[in-house]
Scaffold this motif. Structure first.
Motif, PDB file in Angstrom:
ATOM      1  N   ARG A 180     -11.038  -1.806 -12.406  1.00 32.53           N
ATOM      2  CA  ARG A 180     -10.200   0.022 -11.834  1.00 32.53           C
ATOM      3  C   ARG A 180     -10.382  -0.037 -10.030  1.00 32.53           C
ATOM      4  N   THR A 181      -9.723   0.028  -9.433  1.00 30.55           N
ATOM      5  CA  THR A 181      -9.751   0.627  -8.234  1.00 30.55           C
ATOM      6  C   THR A 181     -11.064   1.537  -7.777  1.00 30.55           C
ATOM      7  N   ASP A 182     -11.175   1.155  -6.038  1.00 26.56           N
ATOM      8  CA  ASP A 182     -11.967   2.385  -5.726  1.00 26.56           C
ATOM      9  C   ASP A 182     -11.568   3.380  -5.360  1.00 26.56           C
ATOM     10  N   LEU A 183     -11.961   4.909  -5.346  1.00 27.68           N
ATOM     11  CA  LEU A 183     -10.820   5.598  -6.026  1.00 27.68           C
ATOM     12  C   LEU A 183     -11.281   5.984  -3.896  1.00 27.68           C
ATOM     13  N   HIS A 184      -9.582   6.777  -3.726  1.00 28.88           N
ATOM     14  CA  HIS A 184      -9.431   7.179  -2.661  1.00 28.88           C
ATOM     15  C   HIS A 184      -9.549   8.921  -2.542  1.00 28.88           C
ATOM     16  N   VAL A 185      -9.819   9.016  -1.494  1.00 32.41           N
ATOM     17  CA  VAL A 185     -10.414  10.603  -1.545  1.00 32.41           C
ATOM     18  C   VAL A 185     -10.482  11.057  -0.268  1.00 32.41           C
ATOM     19  N   GLN A 186      -9.152  12.361  -0.351  1.00 38.81           N
ATOM     20  CA  GLN A 186      -8.048  12.715   1.238  1.00 38.81           C
ATOM     21  C   GLN A 186      -8.152  14.191   1.054  1.00 38.81           C
ATOM     22  N   SER A 187      -7.724  14.807   2.049  1.00 42.15           N
ATOM     23  CA  SER A 187      -8.405  16.717   1.733  1.00 42.15           C
ATOM     24  C   SER A 187      -6.389  16.417   2.511  1.00 42.15           C
ATOM     25  N   VAL A 188      -5.643  15.610   2.450  1.00 36.24           N
ATOM     26  CA  VAL A 188      -4.668  16.249   2.630  1.00 36.24           C
ATOM     27  C   VAL A 188      -3.638  15.670   1.340  1.00 36.24           C
ATOM     28  N   THR A 189      -2.210  15.733   1.202  1.00 34.04           N
ATOM     29  CA  THR A 189      -0.763  15.851   0.221  1.00 34.04           C
ATOM     30  C   THR A 189      -0.867  14.330   1.210  1.00 34.04           C
ATOM     31  N   MET A 190      -0.025  13.712  -0.688  1.00 35.65           N
ATOM     32  CA  MET A 190       0.497  12.399  -0.220  1.00 35.65           C
ATOM     33  C   MET A 190       1.518  12.596   0.306  1.00 35.65           C
ATOM     34  N   THR A 191       1.837  10.817   1.643  1.00 36.16           N
ATOM     35  CA  THR A 191       2.483  10.924   1.462  1.00 36.16           C
ATOM     36  C   THR A 191       3.157   9.572   1.662  1.00 36.16           C
ATOM     37  N   GLY A 192       4.334   9.306   1.605  1.00 39.88           N
ATOM     38  CA  GLY A 192       5.461   8.223   1.980  1.00 39.88           C
ATOM     39  C   GLY A 192       4.127   6.763   2.758  1.00 39.88           C
ATOM     40  N   HIS A 193       3.997   7.293   4.051  1.00 42.57           N
ATOM     41  CA  HIS A 193       2.981   6.054   4.702  1.00 42.57           C
ATOM     42  C   HIS A 193       1.654   6.051   4.279  1.00 42.57           C
ATOM     43  N   ILE A 194       1.097   7.487   3.585  1.00 49.74           N
ATOM     44  CA  ILE A 194      -0.175   6.812   3.043  1.00 49.74           C
ATOM     45  C   ILE A 194      -0.366   5.587   1.625  1.00 49.74           C
ATOM     46  N   SER A 195       0.918   6.180   0.822  1.00 51.40           N
ATOM     47  CA  SER A 195       1.579   5.348  -0.234  1.00 51.40           C
ATOM     48  C   SER A 195       0.657   3.835   0.191  1.00 51.40           C
ATOM     49  N   GLN A 196       1.994   3.392   0.937  1.00 47.53           N
ATOM     50  CA  GLN A 196       2.140   2.248   1.504  1.00 47.53           C
ATOM     51  C   GLN A 196       0.773   1.874   2.716  1.00 47.53           C
ATOM     52  N   ASP A 197       0.374   2.754   3.117  1.00 47.17           N
ATOM     53  CA  ASP A 197      -0.697   2.507   4.334  1.00 47.17           C
ATOM     54  C   ASP A 197      -1.780   1.516   3.471  1.00 47.17           C
ATOM     55  N   VAL A 198      -2.354   3.316   2.836  1.00 48.21           N
ATOM     56  CA  VAL A 198      -3.429   2.573   2.082  1.00 48.21           C
ATOM     57  C   VAL A 198      -3.504   2.554   0.159  1.00 48.21           C
ATOM     58  N   ILE A 199      -2.649   3.439   0.032  1.00 45.38           N
ATOM     59  CA  ILE A 199      -2.428   2.481  -1.653  1.00 45.38           C
ATOM     60  C   ILE A 199      -2.000   1.642  -1.810  1.00 45.38           C
ATOM     61  N   LEU A 200      -0.822   0.652  -0.897  1.00 40.44           N
ATOM     62  CA  LEU A 200      -0.667  -0.469  -2.156  1.00 40.44           C
ATOM     63  C   LEU A 200      -1.582  -1.321  -1.204  1.00 40.44           C
ATOM     64  N   GLU A 201      -1.252  -1.382   0.318  1.00 40.96           N
ATOM     65  CA  GLU A 201      -2.222  -2.131   1.789  1.00 40.96           C
ATOM     66  C   GLU A 201      -3.084  -2.821   0.909  1.00 40.96           C
ATOM     67  N   GLN A 202      -4.266  -1.347   0.429  1.00 43.22           N
ATOM     68  CA  GLN A 202      -5.584  -1.460   0.370  1.00 43.22           C
ATOM     69  C   GLN A 202      -6.109  -1.926  -0.403  1.00 43.22           C
ATOM     70  N   HIS A 203      -5.058  -1.512  -1.526  1.00 44.48           N
ATOM     71  CA  HIS A 203      -6.206  -1.133  -2.963  1.00 44.48           C
ATOM     72  C   HIS A 203      -4.683  -2.079  -4.017  1.00 44.48           C
ATOM     73  N   VAL A 204      -3.719  -1.872  -4.414  1.00 42.39           N
ATOM     74  CA  VAL A 204      -2.151  -2.221  -5.451  1.00 42.39           C
ATOM     75  C   VAL A 204      -2.413  -4.053  -5.203  1.00 42.39           C
ATOM     76  N   ARG A 205      -2.023  -4.319  -3.591  1.00 42.85           N
ATOM     77  CA  ARG A 205      -2.451  -5.746  -3.288  1.00 42.85           C
ATOM     78  C   ARG A 205      -2.877  -6.830  -3.873  1.00 42.85           C
ATOM     79  N   LEU A 206      -4.144  -6.110  -3.286  1.00 40.25           N
ATOM     80  CA  LEU A 206      -6.030  -6.793  -4.263  1.00 40.25           C
ATOM     81  C   LEU A 206      -5.579  -7.954  -5.211  1.00 40.25           C
TER      82      LEU A 206
END
Length: 317
Positions: A180-206
């Motif tokens: 499983r990936t690490d769990l990403h926790v945030q207080s704001v809604t999901m955006t395209g920039h977060i999807s790119q910079d956090v979800i894809l770059e920090q988790h999925v790419r690995l």
């Protein structure tokens, strides 16, 4: 004297039909040679069944009052529970589902037909991802309905709903067979920039780097995941996005993982009372979910796909 005898479905139908036409229980007893007490119990169960199915969200006390008013006989709450159990109806929480229109059902049906014969090896290459909101103001879900076993996702037993309110955290996670990936926790809604910079770059790419070209990334078609910058990132990292049918949370194994996580949070003693405590609890419990339970959910994908086909694309268990 009327005799006690086994009542098959045909004989039950004859008895109910006569009673519905206005015949008295005594008249039916004498005509068919069946003890009046047997006919009385059959009629009571039939009325319980009809009343509960017409009023699935009525409580046992409500049903008791309705039956007593209709029959002129006092029917206790306990008797209602007992009789409904005899006919296979039990008090259960309704399933919360997203609304489906005809187009959604048609697309879901086509997707499931395409993937119904996928092998476990093929599913093992998919990372299932999603985000979910966890709130301090939990949904108590105290409303129960009367339903029979195996009818959990029948339309009359579900509540369609998109979102939950209340202050809390938005979390993102991904699960794959064996990990499983690490769990990403945030207080704001999901955006395209977060999807790119956090979800894809920090988790999925690995995971793409570890698994190679067979790796597939599944997301739920939400607008932030379809932003141009996200598509460009997927292309630059050579990550293949899995084709996914919209409005299909029941097909996504991670939805069941969210349910596990929710139950584990609710079971904590003492429960979280502020947002920092909720955040720590989410992170702790995410890693405490046994991996074999997650693996079993992923390996259930063939069953989920096949179950959706006879339901014509509607919600499935």
């Amino acid at each position: 004297m009327a005799q006690r005898k086994h009542l098959d479905d045909f004989l039950r139908g004859r008895i109910i039909g006569r009673l519905e036409c206005g015949r008295t229980q005594l008249e039916v007893s004498e005509e068919l040679g069946i003890a009046q007490s047997v006919i009385s119990r059959l009629w009571q169960r039939f009325q319980d069944d009809v009343t509960a199915k017409r009023n699935r969200r009525s409580t046992a006390s409500d049903l008791s009052r309705q039956l007593s008013s209709a029959t002129g006989t006092t029917v206790s709450r306990q008797t209602v529970y007992r009789h409904l159990g005899y006919i296979g109806l039990y008090a259960r929480r309704p399933v919360r589902c997203v609304p489906l229109i005809a187009t959604h059902c048609r697309l879901r049906l086509a997707w499931n037909r395409e993937h119904a014969l996928w092998t476990p090896q093929q599913w093992s290459c998919v990372i299932f991802s999603d985000e979910s909101r966890f709130s301090l103001q939990s949904d108590s879900r105290r409303i129960f309905i009367w339903r029979a076993p195996g009818t959990r996702y029948h339309q009359e037993n579900t509540i369609e709903r998109h979102r939950y309110g209340g202050a809390g955290w938005l979390v993102w996670g991904g699960v794959i067979l064996g990990s499983r990936t690490d769990l990403h926790v945030q207080s704001v809604t999901m955006t395209g920039h977060i999807s790119q910079d956090v979800i894809l770059e920090q988790h999925v790419r690995l995971f793409r780097g570890a698994m190679g070209a067979e790796f597939l990334f599944m997301d739920d078609n939400a607008r932030p995941h379809r932003a141009n910058i996200v598509d460009e990132c997927l292309q630059s990292e050579d990550i293949t996005r899995m084709d996914w049918s919209a409005y299909s949370p029941d097909l996504n194994p991670i939805e069941d993982v969210w349910d596990m996580l929710c139950r584990r949070i609710a079971a904590r003693q003492p429960p979280p009372t502020c947002l920092p405590e909720l955040r720590r609890a989410l992170l702790d419990e995410w890693y405490n979910i046994p991996q074999d339970q997650i693996d079993n959910l992923i390996l259930s994908m063939p069953r989920r796909c096949k179950a959706c086909i006879p339901s014509s694309g509607r919600h499935t268990p």
